[in-house]
Design a protein around this motif. Structure first.
Motif, PDB file in Angstrom:
ATOM      1  N   CYS A  93      -5.029  39.425   1.344  1.00  0.00           N
ATOM      2  CA  CYS A  93      -4.729  39.655   2.814  1.00  0.00           C
ATOM      3  C   CYS A  93      -3.515  40.517   2.832  1.00  0.00           C
ATOM      4  O   CYS A  93      -2.604  40.522   1.904  1.00  0.00           O
ATOM      5  CB  CYS A  93      -4.489  38.490   3.528  1.00  0.00           C
ATOM      6  SG  CYS A  93      -3.757  38.752   5.129  1.00  0.00           S
ATOM      7  N   GLN A  94      -3.536  41.537   3.661  1.00  0.00           N
ATOM      8  CA  GLN A  94      -2.530  42.262   3.912  1.00  0.00           C
ATOM      9  C   GLN A  94      -2.062  42.280   5.322  1.00  0.00           C
ATOM     10  O   GLN A  94      -2.766  42.952   6.189  1.00  0.00           O
ATOM     11  CB  GLN A  94      -2.637  43.927   3.362  1.00  0.00           C
ATOM     12  CG  GLN A  94      -1.354  44.743   3.355  1.00  0.00           C
ATOM     13  CD  GLN A  94      -1.630  46.131   2.944  1.00  0.00           C
ATOM     14  OE1 GLN A  94      -2.213  46.883   3.615  1.00  0.00           O
ATOM     15  NE2 GLN A  94      -0.890  46.717   2.136  1.00  0.00           N
ATOM     16  N   TYR A  95      -1.113  41.878   5.827  1.00  0.00           N
ATOM     17  CA  TYR A  95      -0.646  41.507   6.960  1.00  0.00           C
ATOM     18  C   TYR A  95       0.617  42.547   7.367  1.00  0.00           C
ATOM     19  O   TYR A  95       1.603  42.259   7.402  1.00  0.00           O
ATOM     20  CB  TYR A  95      -0.087  39.997   7.374  1.00  0.00           C
ATOM     21  CG  TYR A  95      -0.101  39.482   8.593  1.00  0.00           C
ATOM     22  CD1 TYR A  95      -1.367  38.742   9.175  1.00  0.00           C
ATOM     23  CD2 TYR A  95       0.781  39.777   9.546  1.00  0.00           C
ATOM     24  CE1 TYR A  95      -1.124  38.152  10.243  1.00  0.00           C
ATOM     25  CE2 TYR A  95       0.821  39.682  10.892  1.00  0.00           C
ATOM     26  CZ  TYR A  95      -0.112  38.518  11.495  1.00  0.00           C
ATOM     27  OH  TYR A  95      -0.124  38.114  12.454  1.00  0.00           O
ATOM     28  N   ASP A  96       0.325  43.242   8.411  1.00  0.00           N
ATOM     29  CA  ASP A  96       1.152  44.303   8.861  1.00  0.00           C
ATOM     30  C   ASP A  96       1.571  44.166  10.099  1.00  0.00           C
ATOM     31  O   ASP A  96       0.675  44.411  11.100  1.00  0.00           O
ATOM     32  CB  ASP A  96       0.399  45.793   8.606  1.00  0.00           C
ATOM     33  CG  ASP A  96       1.460  46.900   9.077  1.00  0.00           C
ATOM     34  OD1 ASP A  96       2.572  46.670   9.278  1.00  0.00           O
ATOM     35  OD2 ASP A  96       1.063  47.975   8.882  1.00  0.00           O
ATOM     36  N   ASP A  97       2.765  43.390  10.636  1.00  0.00           N
ATOM     37  CA  ASP A  97       3.024  42.977  11.803  1.00  0.00           C
ATOM     38  C   ASP A  97       4.390  44.332  12.292  1.00  0.00           C
ATOM     39  O   ASP A  97       4.954  44.069  13.307  1.00  0.00           O
ATOM     40  CB  ASP A  97       3.714  41.843  11.672  1.00  0.00           C
ATOM     41  CG  ASP A  97       5.093  41.635  10.618  1.00  0.00           C
ATOM     42  OD1 ASP A  97       5.257  42.852  10.153  1.00  0.00           O
ATOM     43  OD2 ASP A  97       5.630  40.463  10.842  1.00  0.00           O
ATOM     44  N   GLY A  98       4.313  45.547  11.567  1.00  0.00           N
ATOM     45  CA  GLY A  98       5.269  46.555  11.842  1.00  0.00           C
ATOM     46  C   GLY A  98       6.841  46.256  11.274  1.00  0.00           C
ATOM     47  O   GLY A  98       7.496  47.132  11.718  1.00  0.00           O
ATOM     48  N   SER A  99       6.899  45.179  10.727  1.00  0.00           N
ATOM     49  CA  SER A  99       8.305  45.067  10.255  1.00  0.00           C
ATOM     50  C   SER A  99       8.619  45.490   8.769  1.00  0.00           C
ATOM     51  O   SER A  99       9.778  45.507   8.488  1.00  0.00           O
ATOM     52  CB  SER A  99       8.791  43.381  10.152  1.00  0.00           C
ATOM     53  OG  SER A  99       7.660  42.758   9.371  1.00  0.00           O
ATOM     54  N   PRO A 151       3.266  48.356  18.427  1.00  0.00           N
ATOM     55  CA  PRO A 151       4.359  47.435  19.045  1.00  0.00           C
ATOM     56  C   PRO A 151       3.796  46.290  19.633  1.00  0.00           C
ATOM     57  O   PRO A 151       4.246  45.299  19.873  1.00  0.00           O
ATOM     58  CB  PRO A 151       5.147  48.285  19.972  1.00  0.00           C
ATOM     59  CG  PRO A 151       4.837  49.793  19.670  1.00  0.00           C
ATOM     60  CD  PRO A 151       3.397  49.791  18.935  1.00  0.00           C
ATOM     61  N   TYR A 152       2.663  46.314  19.790  1.00  0.00           N
ATOM     62  CA  TYR A 152       1.863  45.287  20.534  1.00  0.00           C
ATOM     63  C   TYR A 152       0.984  44.414  19.922  1.00  0.00           C
ATOM     64  O   TYR A 152       0.554  43.266  20.280  1.00  0.00           O
ATOM     65  CB  TYR A 152       1.081  45.928  21.775  1.00  0.00           C
ATOM     66  CG  TYR A 152       1.843  46.736  22.657  1.00  0.00           C
ATOM     67  CD1 TYR A 152       2.992  46.331  23.524  1.00  0.00           C
ATOM     68  CD2 TYR A 152       1.778  48.214  22.609  1.00  0.00           C
ATOM     69  CE1 TYR A 152       3.528  47.307  24.422  1.00  0.00           C
ATOM     70  CE2 TYR A 152       2.789  49.090  23.229  1.00  0.00           C
ATOM     71  CZ  TYR A 152       3.427  48.588  24.042  1.00  0.00           C
ATOM     72  OH  TYR A 152       4.200  49.217  24.993  1.00  0.00           O
ATOM     73  N   CYS A 153       0.502  44.838  18.750  1.00  0.00           N
ATOM     74  CA  CYS A 153      -0.354  44.399  17.808  1.00  0.00           C
ATOM     75  C   CYS A 153       0.051  44.281  16.292  1.00  0.00           C
ATOM     76  O   CYS A 153       0.880  45.001  15.882  1.00  0.00           O
ATOM     77  CB  CYS A 153      -1.729  44.772  17.846  1.00  0.00           C
ATOM     78  SG  CYS A 153      -2.622  45.089  19.536  1.00  0.00           S
ATOM     79  N   ASP A 154      -0.606  43.132  15.643  1.00  0.00           N
ATOM     80  CA  ASP A 154      -0.702  42.912  14.157  1.00  0.00           C
ATOM     81  C   ASP A 154      -1.732  43.505  13.649  1.00  0.00           C
ATOM     82  O   ASP A 154      -3.053  43.035  14.204  1.00  0.00           O
ATOM     83  CB  ASP A 154      -0.443  41.678  13.655  1.00  0.00           C
ATOM     84  CG  ASP A 154       0.989  41.124  14.321  1.00  0.00           C
ATOM     85  OD1 ASP A 154       2.232  42.084  14.464  1.00  0.00           O
ATOM     86  OD2 ASP A 154       1.119  39.700  14.325  1.00  0.00           O
TER      87      ASP A 154
END
Length: 282
Positions: free
Chosen positions: A171-177, A270-273
């Motif tokens: 899994c690669q989780y991109d929440d923008g951070s 900005p609104y989605c992961d």
């Protein structure tokens, strides 16, 4: 006592999945209803019960010790009939808990009976077995099908993963951070009827992240590469926020006298992961 082989377990899972696909709504229509026909053998109930038992015994369904005890007692009622004080001694109860009860109570009983534990471990095992005897005796009188139905009803109430299929994925989780590429980790994904669950365990700490399908705005699958990716709305964001931002972008394009291209201009970051899943074993 009869134990199912690995081949038998695999066959049971295939049968169960095939049945569910062929019979839409089988749980609601044929299992979870009060009807006298369930006092006789029913194939939908039998397959659902077999699947649930397998998932409990392998630890896929996370339960508390008290929940596992109650489900184990219903399992004994369904498979062995009413409690008999001459047959179901403390020693027999301890053996059955170790062999057939759901986790974590089966693991606890095994630990209490381990020869490496000294002191009061034996008395603790007897105390636990005595508690189970009491609960088992209280549910006497239930028919096999009634005990199986109650087993499934309680499991459906207690376990958020009930009915889910489990996969071990990268899994690669991109929440923008992240300034660079997000890290890749190995997790378990449970695909349930109402949501996707991302399950991680670190230092015996269990973390569960739930993504309801109604919050997933886009998904893409690459079958040849075994990649599945989807975009889910951040917890603090609502659909109204996204629609307002989209409308502002449209109005801005109109003021500038150009045609709005949503695919190129609207940034959902900005609104989605964004979650990327790779299933190498599929």
């Amino acid at each position: 006592a009869h134990s199912m082989s690995n081949d038998g377990q695999a066959e049971a899972r295939i049968l169960f999945r095939t049945w569910i696909v062929a019979k839409c709504g089988v749980f609601e229509k044929e299992v979870f209803q009060d009807h006298l026909k369930h006092k006789s053998p029913n194939s939908a109930l039998h397959l659902a019960y077999m699947e649930a038992n397998l998932m409990c015994s392998t630890g896929r369904y996370y339960l508390s010790e008290d929940e596992a005890i109650m489900l184990g007692c219903l399992k004994m009622q369904a498979e062995s009939g009413d409690f008999d004080n001459d047959i179901h001694t403390l020693e027999i109860i301890q053996l059955r808990v170790c062999q057939t009860f759901p986790r974590p109570i089966s693991m606890r009983m095994k630990a209490l009976l381990s020869p490496t534990l000294g002191g009061g471990a034996g008395s603790a095992a007897d105390e636990l077995a005595s508690k189970i005897q009491y609960l088992y005796a209280r549910i006497a009188g239930k028919h096999k099908a009634e005990a199986q139905i109650e087993f499934l009803q309680l499991l459906r109430t207690w376990c958020p993963f009930y009915g889910a299929a489990f996969f071990t994925v990268q899994c690669q989780y991109d929440d923008g951070s992240f300034e660079e590429e997000p890290p890749v980790s190995t997790i378990t994904v449970a695909v349930g009827p109402l949501a996707l669950f991302m399950i991680t365990r670190h230092n015996n700490e269990l973390t569960i992240l739930r993504h309801p399908y109604k919050h997933i705005v886009k998904w893409v699958a690459y079958r040849d590469k075994h990649i599945f990716s989807y975009w889910t709305i951040k917890q603090h964001v609502s659909l109204r926020d996204i629609e307002s931002a989209r409308q502002e972008a449209i109005e801005r394009a109109t003021r500038e006298g150009r045609e709005y291209n949503e695919e190129e201009e609207f940034d959902a970051t900005p609104y989605c992961d964004c979650i990327y899943l790779v299933t190498p074993n599929c």
